[in-house]
Design a protein around this motif. Sequence first.
Motif, PDB file in Angstrom:
ATOM      1  N   ALA A  62     -20.404  29.251  -9.099  1.00  0.00           N
ATOM      2  CA  ALA A  62     -20.929  30.517  -8.587  1.00  0.00           C
ATOM      3  C   ALA A  62     -21.772  31.225  -9.648  1.00  0.00           C
ATOM      4  O   ALA A  62     -22.837  31.768  -9.342  1.00  0.00           O
ATOM      5  CB  ALA A  62     -19.784  31.414  -8.128  1.00  0.00           C
ATOM      6  N   ARG A  63     -21.312  31.216 -10.891  1.00  0.00           N
ATOM      7  CA  ARG A  63     -22.078  31.851 -11.964  1.00  0.00           C
ATOM      8  C   ARG A  63     -23.393  31.126 -12.205  1.00  0.00           C
ATOM      9  O   ARG A  63     -24.436  31.763 -12.409  1.00  0.00           O
ATOM     10  CB  ARG A  63     -21.254  31.892 -13.257  1.00  0.00           C
ATOM     11  CG  ARG A  63     -20.198  32.957 -13.267  1.00  0.00           C
ATOM     12  CD  ARG A  63     -19.550  33.091 -14.627  1.00  0.00           C
ATOM     13  NE  ARG A  63     -18.908  31.867 -15.086  1.00  0.00           N
ATOM     14  CZ  ARG A  63     -17.691  31.473 -14.733  1.00  0.00           C
ATOM     15  NH1 ARG A  63     -16.976  32.217 -13.921  1.00  0.00           N
ATOM     16  NH2 ARG A  63     -17.183  30.358 -15.201  1.00  0.00           N
ATOM     17  N   THR A  64     -23.371  29.803 -12.157  1.00  0.00           N
ATOM     18  CA  THR A  64     -24.598  29.028 -12.369  1.00  0.00           C
ATOM     19  C   THR A  64     -25.596  29.279 -11.252  1.00  0.00           C
ATOM     20  O   THR A  64     -26.796  29.450 -11.500  1.00  0.00           O
ATOM     21  CB  THR A  64     -24.277  27.531 -12.479  1.00  0.00           C
ATOM     22  OG1 THR A  64     -23.324  27.353 -13.534  1.00  0.00           O
ATOM     23  CG2 THR A  64     -25.514  26.719 -12.774  1.00  0.00           C
ATOM     24  N   VAL A  65     -25.113  29.309 -10.001  1.00  0.00           N
ATOM     25  CA  VAL A  65     -25.998  29.582  -8.862  1.00  0.00           C
ATOM     26  C   VAL A  65     -26.604  30.973  -8.994  1.00  0.00           C
ATOM     27  O   VAL A  65     -27.802  31.168  -8.773  1.00  0.00           O
ATOM     28  CB  VAL A  65     -25.230  29.419  -7.530  1.00  0.00           C
ATOM     29  CG1 VAL A  65     -25.993  30.031  -6.369  1.00  0.00           C
ATOM     30  CG2 VAL A  65     -24.952  27.953  -7.260  1.00  0.00           C
ATOM     31  N   ALA A  66     -25.800  31.942  -9.381  1.00  0.00           N
ATOM     32  CA  ALA A  66     -26.311  33.307  -9.549  1.00  0.00           C
ATOM     33  C   ALA A  66     -27.367  33.361 -10.641  1.00  0.00           C
ATOM     34  O   ALA A  66     -28.384  34.054 -10.508  1.00  0.00           O
ATOM     35  CB  ALA A  66     -25.161  34.259  -9.872  1.00  0.00           C
ATOM     36  N   ARG A  67     -27.150  32.622 -11.720  1.00  0.00           N
ATOM     37  CA  ARG A  67     -28.118  32.596 -12.811  1.00  0.00           C
ATOM     38  C   ARG A  67     -29.436  31.956 -12.366  1.00  0.00           C
ATOM     39  O   ARG A  67     -30.521  32.438 -12.700  1.00  0.00           O
ATOM     40  CB  ARG A  67     -27.530  31.831 -13.999  1.00  0.00           C
ATOM     41  CG  ARG A  67     -28.210  32.149 -15.292  1.00  0.00           C
ATOM     42  CD  ARG A  67     -27.551  31.514 -16.503  1.00  0.00           C
ATOM     43  NE  ARG A  67     -26.117  31.677 -16.502  1.00  0.00           N
ATOM     44  CZ  ARG A  67     -25.251  30.725 -16.860  1.00  0.00           C
ATOM     45  NH1 ARG A  67     -25.689  29.556 -17.247  1.00  0.00           N
ATOM     46  NH2 ARG A  67     -23.962  30.944 -16.835  1.00  0.00           N
ATOM     47  N   ILE A  68     -29.347  30.867 -11.592  1.00  0.00           N
ATOM     48  CA  ILE A  68     -30.557  30.202 -11.089  1.00  0.00           C
ATOM     49  C   ILE A  68     -31.327  31.137 -10.169  1.00  0.00           C
ATOM     50  O   ILE A  68     -32.547  31.266 -10.259  1.00  0.00           O
ATOM     51  CB  ILE A  68     -30.189  28.887 -10.359  1.00  0.00           C
ATOM     52  CG1 ILE A  68     -29.730  27.845 -11.374  1.00  0.00           C
ATOM     53  CG2 ILE A  68     -31.373  28.355  -9.566  1.00  0.00           C
ATOM     54  CD1 ILE A  68     -29.149  26.596 -10.744  1.00  0.00           C
ATOM     55  N   ALA A 131     -25.501  22.291  -5.103  1.00  0.00           N
ATOM     56  CA  ALA A 131     -26.437  21.165  -5.142  1.00  0.00           C
ATOM     57  C   ALA A 131     -27.722  21.508  -4.399  1.00  0.00           C
ATOM     58  O   ALA A 131     -28.824  21.158  -4.846  1.00  0.00           O
ATOM     59  CB  ALA A 131     -25.792  19.918  -4.547  1.00  0.00           C
ATOM     60  N   ALA A 132     -27.605  22.206  -3.274  1.00  0.00           N
ATOM     61  CA  ALA A 132     -28.794  22.611  -2.520  1.00  0.00           C
ATOM     62  C   ALA A 132     -29.633  23.605  -3.320  1.00  0.00           C
ATOM     63  O   ALA A 132     -30.863  23.507  -3.357  1.00  0.00           O
ATOM     64  CB  ALA A 132     -28.388  23.228  -1.176  1.00  0.00           C
ATOM     65  N   VAL A 133     -28.970  24.557  -3.985  1.00  0.00           N
ATOM     66  CA  VAL A 133     -29.695  25.529  -4.810  1.00  0.00           C
ATOM     67  C   VAL A 133     -30.410  24.802  -5.947  1.00  0.00           C
ATOM     68  O   VAL A 133     -31.588  25.062  -6.225  1.00  0.00           O
ATOM     69  CB  VAL A 133     -28.733  26.613  -5.355  1.00  0.00           C
ATOM     70  CG1 VAL A 133     -29.385  27.417  -6.463  1.00  0.00           C
ATOM     71  CG2 VAL A 133     -28.279  27.519  -4.236  1.00  0.00           C
ATOM     72  N   LEU A 134     -29.724  23.872  -6.587  1.00  0.00           N
ATOM     73  CA  LEU A 134     -30.327  23.123  -7.686  1.00  0.00           C
ATOM     74  C   LEU A 134     -31.520  22.292  -7.206  1.00  0.00           C
ATOM     75  O   LEU A 134     -32.575  22.277  -7.837  1.00  0.00           O
ATOM     76  CB  LEU A 134     -29.277  22.235  -8.337  1.00  0.00           C
ATOM     77  CG  LEU A 134     -29.704  21.481  -9.582  1.00  0.00           C
ATOM     78  CD1 LEU A 134     -30.093  22.464 -10.674  1.00  0.00           C
ATOM     79  CD2 LEU A 134     -28.585  20.590 -10.054  1.00  0.00           C
ATOM     80  N   ALA A 140     -39.014  24.124  -6.503  1.00  0.00           N
ATOM     81  CA  ALA A 140     -39.826  25.299  -6.806  1.00  0.00           C
ATOM     82  C   ALA A 140     -40.436  25.181  -8.201  1.00  0.00           C
ATOM     83  O   ALA A 140     -41.590  25.569  -8.413  1.00  0.00           O
ATOM     84  CB  ALA A 140     -38.975  26.564  -6.721  1.00  0.00           C
ATOM     85  N   LEU A 141     -39.678  24.613  -9.133  1.00  0.00           N
ATOM     86  CA  LEU A 141     -40.186  24.436 -10.485  1.00  0.00           C
ATOM     87  C   LEU A 141     -41.334  23.442 -10.519  1.00  0.00           C
ATOM     88  O   LEU A 141     -42.324  23.648 -11.224  1.00  0.00           O
ATOM     89  CB  LEU A 141     -39.052  23.978 -11.395  1.00  0.00           C
ATOM     90  CG  LEU A 141     -39.335  23.933 -12.888  1.00  0.00           C
ATOM     91  CD1 LEU A 141     -39.688  25.318 -13.389  1.00  0.00           C
ATOM     92  CD2 LEU A 141     -38.126  23.401 -13.637  1.00  0.00           C
ATOM     93  N   ARG A 142     -41.237  22.370  -9.745  1.00  0.00           N
ATOM     94  CA  ARG A 142     -42.331  21.398  -9.659  1.00  0.00           C
ATOM     95  C   ARG A 142     -43.582  22.048  -9.076  1.00  0.00           C
ATOM     96  O   ARG A 142     -44.693  21.775  -9.502  1.00  0.00           O
ATOM     97  CB  ARG A 142     -41.927  20.208  -8.786  1.00  0.00           C
ATOM     98  CG  ARG A 142     -41.124  19.170  -9.526  1.00  0.00           C
ATOM     99  CD  ARG A 142     -41.058  17.874  -8.730  1.00  0.00           C
ATOM    100  NE  ARG A 142     -40.611  18.042  -7.368  1.00  0.00           N
ATOM    101  CZ  ARG A 142     -39.366  17.884  -6.912  1.00  0.00           C
ATOM    102  NH1 ARG A 142     -38.435  17.536  -7.763  1.00  0.00           N
ATOM    103  NH2 ARG A 142     -39.057  18.046  -5.652  1.00  0.00           N
ATOM    104  N   GLY A 143     -43.385  22.917  -8.068  1.00  0.00           N
ATOM    105  CA  GLY A 143     -44.525  23.596  -7.461  1.00  0.00           C
ATOM    106  C   GLY A 143     -45.239  24.526  -8.410  1.00  0.00           C
ATOM    107  O   GLY A 143     -46.462  24.674  -8.380  1.00  0.00           O
ATOM    108  N   VAL A 144     -44.491  25.166  -9.291  1.00  0.00           N
ATOM    109  CA  VAL A 144     -45.074  26.112 -10.242  1.00  0.00           C
ATOM    110  C   VAL A 144     -45.795  25.366 -11.359  1.00  0.00           C
ATOM    111  O   VAL A 144     -46.902  25.726 -11.759  1.00  0.00           O
ATOM    112  CB  VAL A 144     -43.979  27.028 -10.830  1.00  0.00           C
ATOM    113  CG1 VAL A 144     -44.513  27.824 -12.002  1.00  0.00           C
ATOM    114  CG2 VAL A 144     -43.438  27.940  -9.768  1.00  0.00           C
ATOM    115  N   SER A 145     -45.175  24.304 -11.858  1.00  0.00           N
ATOM    116  CA  SER A 145     -45.743  23.613 -13.025  1.00  0.00           C
ATOM    117  C   SER A 145     -46.840  22.621 -12.665  1.00  0.00           C
ATOM    118  O   SER A 145     -47.649  22.278 -13.501  1.00  0.00           O
ATOM    119  CB  SER A 145     -44.634  22.883 -13.786  1.00  0.00           C
ATOM    120  OG  SER A 145     -44.078  21.881 -12.947  1.00  0.00           O
ATOM    121  N   GLY A 146     -46.863  22.134 -11.417  1.00  0.00           N
ATOM    122  CA  GLY A 146     -47.821  21.082 -11.175  1.00  0.00           C
ATOM    123  C   GLY A 146     -48.707  21.320 -10.033  1.00  0.00           C
ATOM    124  O   GLY A 146     -49.677  20.739  -9.764  1.00  0.00           O
TER     125      GLY A 146
END
Length: 146
Positions: A62-68, A131-134, A140-146
């Motif tokens: 839960a903490r990791t998902v919130a951080r993401i 897993a879905a959030v990750l 989303a990260l691929r879309g921003v960087s590439g």
Amino acid sequence: MEITTRCGDHAVAGLNEALLAKAAAAMLLRTDKVRADTTVVEAAVGYPTDSGLLAKAIGAMARTVARIKATGGARRTRARDRRRSAGRRARSIAAKLRLRGEQQRDQAQAAVRRITGELAGIAESSMREAAAVLRNAKRALRGVSG
């Protein structure tokens, strides 16, 4: 203290002598002066339980998902914070284990198994959502960087 009570003073003294001999042979210390702090404080050790480990894992997810989500990754992906429900179930196990008597003990063990199963189900749901959030954050990260 626990080793001394289980094995005796003679065994602990032998272990200390062997340790000093090995350290002296490896030239890790000078054997002409040895100072040891023998202060011992007896304390109760808390051993981890399955339910406690599951509750901690659910909290970590839960903490990791919130951080993401706070950093902007996978904002629209739904993920529930299940820490309260996991903690509630973990605490209810302790309440069930306080039951006394043979028949009540059997009922308590059955209840503990049932509650642990519920905790495992909560952990699986949290894991699927994390897993879905990750996955979506990586997308989303691929879309921003590439």
